[in-house]
Design a protein around this motif. Structure first.
Motif, PDB file in Angstrom:
ATOM      1  N   PHE A   1     -24.051 -14.967   1.293  1.00 27.21           N
ATOM      2  CA  PHE A   1     -22.898 -14.085   1.145  1.00 27.21           C
ATOM      3  C   PHE A   1     -22.692 -13.665  -0.308  1.00 27.21           C
ATOM      4  N   GLU A   2     -22.992 -14.578  -1.243  1.00 26.99           N
ATOM      5  CA  GLU A   2     -22.901 -14.211  -2.653  1.00 26.99           C
ATOM      6  C   GLU A   2     -23.932 -13.148  -3.007  1.00 26.99           C
ATOM      7  N   ALA A   3     -25.139 -13.260  -2.468  1.00 22.59           N
ATOM      8  CA  ALA A   3     -26.187 -12.273  -2.742  1.00 22.59           C
ATOM      9  C   ALA A   3     -25.813 -10.913  -2.167  1.00 22.59           C
ATOM     10  N   VAL A   4     -25.283 -10.886  -0.956  1.00 22.63           N
ATOM     11  CA  VAL A   4     -24.876  -9.623  -0.342  1.00 22.63           C
ATOM     12  C   VAL A   4     -23.731  -8.994  -1.137  1.00 22.63           C
ATOM     13  N   LYS A   5     -22.801  -9.802  -1.567  1.00 16.22           N
ATOM     14  CA  LYS A   5     -21.680  -9.294  -2.358  1.00 16.22           C
ATOM     15  C   LYS A   5     -22.179  -8.697  -3.676  1.00 16.22           C
TER      16      LYS A   5
END
Length: 94
Positions: free
Chosen positions: A72-76
């Motif tokens: 989720f951090e990478a997508v954000k």
């Protein structure tokens, strides 16, 4: 799902766990009877993790650190980058 790989020795053990996760996921995909199938799906997933691991003497005594999921951090980060670069570089239609 991210942390369980460190607890298994080889690919055959990981394959068994993934197969059990897949079976549980199929049961949870039936939205009409989710309330009835949820206990069975969690049982299949838990049993897959418990019975597929065969710890040896050295691996059972080691401390295994747990990591937080980074998906989720990478997508954000990617979405933020696209928003910022979209404002800088305007698309030109020919």
């Amino acid at each position: 799902h991210q942390n369980y790989l460190d607890f298994f020795e080889g690919l055959s053990e990981q394959n068994d766990v993934i197969a059990c996760f897949s079976d549980a996921d199929i049961l949870l995909g039936q939205w009409e009877s989710l309330a009835e199938l949820e206990p069975y799906a969690s049982s299949i997933a838990c049993r897959g993790v418990m019975f597929s691991s065969h710890p040896n003497e050295s691996s059972s005594r080691k401390w295994k650190p747990l990591y937080s999921p980074t998906y989720f951090e990478a997508v954000k980060t990617v979405l933020t980058f696209h928003r910022l670069t979209g404002r800088v570089f305007l698309y030109v239609d020919d």
